[in-house]
Design a protein around this motif. Structure first.
Motif, PDB file in Angstrom:
ATOM      1  N   GLN A 181       3.611   0.331   0.398  1.00 22.06           N
ATOM      2  CA  GLN A 181       4.025   0.248   1.732  1.00 22.06           C
ATOM      3  C   GLN A 181       3.566  -1.624   2.115  1.00 22.06           C
ATOM      4  OE1 GLN A 181       1.922   3.464   2.601  1.00 22.06           O
ATOM      5  NE2 GLN A 181       3.328   4.648   3.350  1.00 22.06           N
ATOM      6  N   VAL A 182       2.342  -1.370   1.449  1.00 19.75           N
ATOM      7  CA  VAL A 182       1.750  -3.443   1.889  1.00 19.75           C
ATOM      8  C   VAL A 182       2.764  -4.430   1.412  1.00 19.75           C
ATOM      9  CG1 VAL A 182       0.113  -4.670   1.627  1.00 19.75           C
ATOM     10  CG2 VAL A 182      -0.827  -2.504   2.374  1.00 19.75           C
ATOM     11  N   LEU A 183       2.977  -4.019   0.729  1.00 21.48           N
ATOM     12  CA  LEU A 183       4.125  -4.907  -0.481  1.00 21.48           C
ATOM     13  C   LEU A 183       5.380  -5.186   0.918  1.00 21.48           C
ATOM     14  CD1 LEU A 183       5.745  -6.794  -2.344  1.00 21.48           C
ATOM     15  CD2 LEU A 183       6.647  -4.791  -3.382  1.00 21.48           C
ATOM     16  N   ASP A 184       5.931  -3.861   1.038  1.00 22.19           N
ATOM     17  CA  ASP A 184       7.495  -4.405   2.191  1.00 22.19           C
ATOM     18  C   ASP A 184       6.615  -4.920   3.206  1.00 22.19           C
ATOM     19  OD1 ASP A 184       8.481  -2.370  -0.342  1.00 22.19           O
ATOM     20  OD2 ASP A 184       8.206  -0.541   1.110  1.00 22.19           O
ATOM     21  N   LYS A 213      -2.041  -7.998   9.867  1.00 24.05           N
ATOM     22  CA  LYS A 213      -2.943  -7.103  11.394  1.00 24.05           C
ATOM     23  C   LYS A 213      -1.688  -5.945  11.375  1.00 24.05           C
ATOM     24  CE  LYS A 213      -2.151 -11.026  14.595  1.00 24.05           C
ATOM     25  NZ  LYS A 213      -2.659 -11.303  15.619  1.00 24.05           N
ATOM     26  N   VAL A 214       0.279  -6.445  11.563  1.00 21.26           N
ATOM     27  CA  VAL A 214       0.825  -5.801  12.050  1.00 21.26           C
ATOM     28  C   VAL A 214       0.961  -4.744  10.305  1.00 21.26           C
ATOM     29  CG1 VAL A 214       3.239  -5.826  12.444  1.00 21.26           C
ATOM     30  CG2 VAL A 214       1.835  -8.446  13.054  1.00 21.26           C
ATOM     31  N   ILE A 215       0.441  -5.373   9.844  1.00 18.93           N
ATOM     32  CA  ILE A 215       0.873  -4.222   8.717  1.00 18.93           C
ATOM     33  C   ILE A 215      -0.497  -3.034   8.642  1.00 18.93           C
ATOM     34  CG2 ILE A 215       0.803  -3.891   6.622  1.00 18.93           C
ATOM     35  CD1 ILE A 215       1.627  -6.307   5.712  1.00 18.93           C
ATOM     36  N   LEU A 243       0.759   1.093   9.516  1.00 21.52           N
ATOM     37  CA  LEU A 243      -0.211   1.763   8.754  1.00 21.52           C
ATOM     38  C   LEU A 243      -1.417   2.850   8.978  1.00 21.52           C
ATOM     39  CD1 LEU A 243       0.390  -0.164   4.971  1.00 21.52           C
ATOM     40  CD2 LEU A 243       1.936   1.201   6.126  1.00 21.52           C
ATOM     41  N   GLY A 244      -1.876   2.536  10.530  1.00 18.14           N
ATOM     42  CA  GLY A 244      -2.923   2.948  10.965  1.00 18.14           C
ATOM     43  C   GLY A 244      -4.079   2.841  10.302  1.00 18.14           C
ATOM     44  N   ILE A 245      -4.688   1.629   9.284  1.00 21.74           N
ATOM     45  CA  ILE A 245      -5.322   1.837   8.416  1.00 21.74           C
ATOM     46  C   ILE A 245      -6.295  -0.301   9.203  1.00 21.74           C
ATOM     47  CG2 ILE A 245      -4.663   2.506   6.635  1.00 21.74           C
ATOM     48  CD1 ILE A 245      -4.237  -0.463   5.170  1.00 21.74           C
ATOM     49  N   SER A 246      -6.789  -0.207   8.343  1.00 21.13           N
ATOM     50  CA  SER A 246      -7.791  -1.758   9.099  1.00 21.13           C
ATOM     51  C   SER A 246      -7.036  -2.852   8.140  1.00 21.13           C
ATOM     52  CB  SER A 246      -9.192  -1.683   8.886  1.00 21.13           C
ATOM     53  OG  SER A 246      -9.674  -2.389   7.163  1.00 21.13           O
ATOM     54  N   ALA A 247      -7.540  -4.352   8.918  1.00 23.31           N
ATOM     55  CA  ALA A 247      -6.548  -5.183   7.870  1.00 23.31           C
ATOM     56  C   ALA A 247      -7.650  -5.956   7.039  1.00 23.31           C
ATOM     57  CB  ALA A 247      -7.264  -6.482   9.598  1.00 23.31           C
ATOM     58  N   THR A 264      -8.242  -4.035   4.931  1.00 27.33           N
ATOM     59  CA  THR A 264      -7.996  -2.610   3.753  1.00 27.33           C
ATOM     60  C   THR A 264      -6.728  -3.606   4.113  1.00 27.33           C
ATOM     61  OG1 THR A 264      -8.880  -0.612   4.716  1.00 27.33           O
ATOM     62  CG2 THR A 264      -7.202  -0.343   3.379  1.00 27.33           C
ATOM     63  N   VAL A 265      -6.042  -3.605   4.662  1.00 26.98           N
ATOM     64  CA  VAL A 265      -4.569  -4.312   4.011  1.00 26.98           C
ATOM     65  C   VAL A 265      -4.871  -5.390   3.536  1.00 26.98           C
ATOM     66  CG1 VAL A 265      -2.515  -5.800   5.071  1.00 26.98           C
ATOM     67  CG2 VAL A 265      -3.754  -3.906   6.158  1.00 26.98           C
ATOM     68  N   GLU A 266      -5.675  -5.727   3.537  1.00 26.39           N
ATOM     69  CA  GLU A 266      -6.038  -7.630   2.867  1.00 26.39           C
ATOM     70  C   GLU A 266      -6.669  -7.097   1.140  1.00 26.39           C
ATOM     71  OE1 GLU A 266      -9.385  -9.238   3.723  1.00 26.39           O
ATOM     72  OE2 GLU A 266      -8.371  -9.940   6.225  1.00 26.39           O
ATOM     73  N   ILE A 267      -7.500  -5.605   0.911  1.00 26.68           N
ATOM     74  CA  ILE A 267      -7.582  -5.576  -0.366  1.00 26.68           C
ATOM     75  C   ILE A 267      -6.724  -5.347  -1.339  1.00 26.68           C
ATOM     76  CG2 ILE A 267      -8.557  -3.465  -1.940  1.00 26.68           C
ATOM     77  CD1 ILE A 267     -11.001  -3.835   0.862  1.00 26.68           C
ATOM     78  N   TYR A 268      -5.580  -4.156  -0.431  1.00 26.86           N
ATOM     79  CA  TYR A 268      -4.696  -4.264  -0.828  1.00 26.86           C
ATOM     80  C   TYR A 268      -3.787  -5.174  -1.501  1.00 26.86           C
ATOM     81  CZ  TYR A 268      -4.779   1.140  -0.002  1.00 26.86           C
ATOM     82  OH  TYR A 268      -5.288   2.548  -0.337  1.00 26.86           O
ATOM     83  N   ARG A 269      -3.243  -6.066  -0.339  1.00 27.27           N
ATOM     84  CA  ARG A 269      -2.821  -7.350  -1.171  1.00 27.27           C
ATOM     85  C   ARG A 269      -3.317  -7.536  -2.157  1.00 27.27           C
ATOM     86  NH1 ARG A 269      -1.006 -12.149   3.196  1.00 27.27           N
ATOM     87  NH2 ARG A 269      -0.566 -13.831   2.050  1.00 27.27           N
ATOM     88  N   ALA A 270      -4.168  -8.107  -2.300  1.00 26.57           N
ATOM     89  CA  ALA A 270      -5.113  -8.507  -3.410  1.00 26.57           C
ATOM     90  C   ALA A 270      -4.618  -7.763  -4.755  1.00 26.57           C
ATOM     91  CB  ALA A 270      -6.427  -8.519  -2.741  1.00 26.57           C
ATOM     92  N   ASN A 271      -4.149  -6.604  -4.765  1.00 22.80           N
ATOM     93  CA  ASN A 271      -3.903  -5.423  -5.683  1.00 22.80           C
ATOM     94  C   ASN A 271      -3.118  -5.947  -6.156  1.00 22.80           C
ATOM     95  OD1 ASN A 271      -6.601  -5.059  -5.526  1.00 22.80           O
ATOM     96  ND2 ASN A 271      -5.730  -2.417  -4.437  1.00 22.80           N
ATOM     97  N   VAL A 272      -1.684  -5.689  -5.579  1.00 25.50           N
ATOM     98  CA  VAL A 272      -0.277  -6.408  -4.875  1.00 25.50           C
ATOM     99  C   VAL A 272      -0.276  -7.809  -5.555  1.00 25.50           C
ATOM    100  CG1 VAL A 272       1.764  -6.424  -4.122  1.00 25.50           C
ATOM    101  CG2 VAL A 272      -0.218  -4.529  -3.210  1.00 25.50           C
ATOM    102  N   MET A 273      -0.897  -8.561  -5.754  1.00 27.58           N
ATOM    103  CA  MET A 273      -1.249  -9.671  -5.930  1.00 27.58           C
ATOM    104  C   MET A 273      -1.422  -9.587  -7.565  1.00 27.58           C
ATOM    105  SD  MET A 273       0.576 -11.794  -3.510  1.00 27.58           S
ATOM    106  CE  MET A 273      -0.210 -13.978  -4.286  1.00 27.58           C
TER     107      MET A 273
END
Length: 211
Positions: A149-152, A161-163, A167-171, A173-182
């Protein structure tokens, strides 16, 4: 040209097959001969990759029907159609169905060889792109649902912050997911990540039409 590539000659005329085989072999191009489109299709599952050179008019099955069958089988080997003067309409139909070129009889040897080399280069490029897309798909399969979902969101050009809001999560948390995706995608930048996803998507679209 990779050594594994072969030019498949399909013609019901034995003299034509032998003449083309001699021409291509002299030019250093590996050749396999097939007496009919039906015979070639029977051997298609084990046929070596490369390109196809076929006469447009043959008994049992003509070059146009062969091209249609190849599309149905999702085979992506480039097809060059050899046509007589009165068969241009058939050749055009074959190109609409996916053939990459047609050569009119009588043809210059160099014209045919140039077309074949171009088709083989295209085949090699398509195969390499397909292998790359398959590798990307395997990496995508490693992502969790939330990571996807973060990748999309990233591919859609959305800021963290828009993602996060979507998704109803903190920015954070998105950064963490983004790092995992990378990490899982083995991407060293956002632009590389986007290119990966676009390549995989384009390959999937082509697969639905041709493979």
């Amino acid at each position: 040209m990779p050594n594994s590539q072969v030019v498949h000659i399909i013609d019901d005329d034995a003299d034509v097959r032998q003449s083309l085989a001699f021409l291509l072999s002299t030019a250093g191009l590996p050749v396999q001969l097939h007496e009919s489109a039906v015979a070639f299709l029977k051997n298609l599952p084990k046929a070596q990759d490369g390109c196809i050179v076929t006469d447009v008019r043959m008994p049992e099955m003509d070059g146009l029907e062969l091209q249609r069958r190849l599309v149905e089988a999702r085979n992506t080997m480039p097809v060059i159609v050899i046509t007589g003067h009165g068969d241009i309409a058939l050749a055009v139909e074959a190109m609409k169905a996916g053939a990459v070129d047609f050569i009119e009889k009588p043809f210059d040897d160099e014209v045919l060889l140039t077309a074949i080399r171009s088709a083989l280069a295209r085949s090699s490029s398509d195969r390499e792109r397909g292998a790359r897309a398959a590798e990307i798909r395997s990496r995508l399969a490693l992502l969790s649902e939330r990571e996807r979902q973060v990748l999309d969101g990233l591919v859609a050009g959305k800021a963290n912050k828009v993602i996060a809001y979507d998704l109803g999560i903190s920015a954070r948390t998105v950064e963490i997911y983004r790092a995992n995706v990378m990490t899982k995608m083995q991407a060293d930048s956002l632009s590389t990540l986007v290119r990966m996803v676009l390549l995989e998507g384009n390959s999937a679209d082509e697969g639905g039409r041709l493979r």
